[in-house]
Design an enzyme around this catalytic site. Structure first.
Site: not given
Ligand code: GLP
Length: 263
Positions: A67, A136, A138, A143
């Site tokens: 993404d 959440n 995702h 989402e």
């Molecule tokens: C972001 C990314 C996700 C990732 C998530 C968790 O929102 N788009 O792909 O899995 O964060 O992030 P973190 O590792 O900072 O908890």
């Protein structure tokens, strides 16, 4: 789903990096799906270290990131493009044209999303997709509520996600409200998947993903349907799981993971 619980976030990262390295070693020209977020830098650091020590060449890989924020250029400090260059791409000898991140600054994000989806197909598909997990539930930026058949597209970020990711942005800077993300249908086409989650803030989403119903309310729960998923957790992220035969607990020094079934 095979679930691996390591004692610390560091050992969980090492375990995941070994899975990535084993994939690269197994198939020349492996196509990897890559992820960003605070959980991932140690994985890339360890992958580089394993590649160096074991003389595994990363030159022939192709990669597709999950993404990118809409509105951020690849030069923006919080863009995922910049994240990837800093943690991995600038440190490997690989043709840049094969290291793909959606263009968040495209004038036509919908067209960019379609181009990206087509590029994944054209590559022959993803051999191994790396995923993090949002608190959440995702995956990528899909989402809660996202369709399980969704393809790469523009997604509006939830307030929870914008709040969680605000920590990476400068004080007062606005977190983008939209992103281009691989769809859930796109992610499910990967031949194998490894998801890494660490820390107690992820424990409820981890439980919902593994033990809850398969529902768009928890996008990651769809992974229960994929035939080749490894979930790698630290002890804190695994704390709410009930004992199960599909869980392997590893000691301080993680065992060498079995290679995935991806070709
Ligand atoms: C972001 C990314 C996700 C990732 C998530 C968790 O929102 N788009 O792909 O899995 O964060 O992030 P973190 O590792 O900072 O908890």
């Amino acid at each position: 789903m095979k679930i691996h619980v390591l004692e610390t976030p560091a050992s969980a990262s090492i375990f995941v990096a070994r899975i990535l390295a084993a994939q690269v070693q197994k198939k020349n020209g492996s196509v990897l799906g890559l992820a960003t977020g605070g959980t991932m830098p140690p994985v890339y650091e360890e992958l580089l270290s394993i590649a160096r020590k074991q003389r595994i060449s990363l030159t022939d890989i192709s990669t597709f990131n999950l993404d990118e924020y809409i509105g951020l250029s690849p030069e923006h400090p919080q863009s995922y493009s910049r994240f990837m260059r800093h943690h991995l791409f600038d440190r490997i000898d690989c043709d840049r044209s094969r290291l793909a991140v959606p263009r968040g600054d495209s004038r036509d994000p919908d067209a960019e999303a379609q181009r990206y989806e087509a590029a994944i197909k054209q590559s022959g598909g993803i051999d191994l997709q790396l995923l993090g997990l949002g608190a959440n539930g995702h995956i990528g930026f899909n989402e809660p509520g996202a369709s399980f058949s969704s393809r790469t597209r523009v997604e509006t970020l939830s307030e929870d996600t914008r709040l969680a990711n605000a920590r990476f942005f400068a004080h007062g800077e606005i977190v983008p409200s939209e992103a281009i993300t691989m769809g859930i249908g796109t992610i499910l086409e990967a031949r194998s998947i490894v998801l890494l989650a660490a820390g107690e803030s992820k424990a409820p989403a981890v439980r919902a993903m593994i033990e809850g119903p398969i529902t768009p309310d928890c996008p990651a729960s769809v992974l229960q349907k994929h035939p080749n998923v490894a979930v790698v957790l630290d002890a804190a992220a695994a704390a709410l799981l009930s004992p199960s035969e599909s869980i392997t607990h590893h000691g301080v020094t993680p065992a060498q993971p079995e290679p995935t079934n991806a070709s």
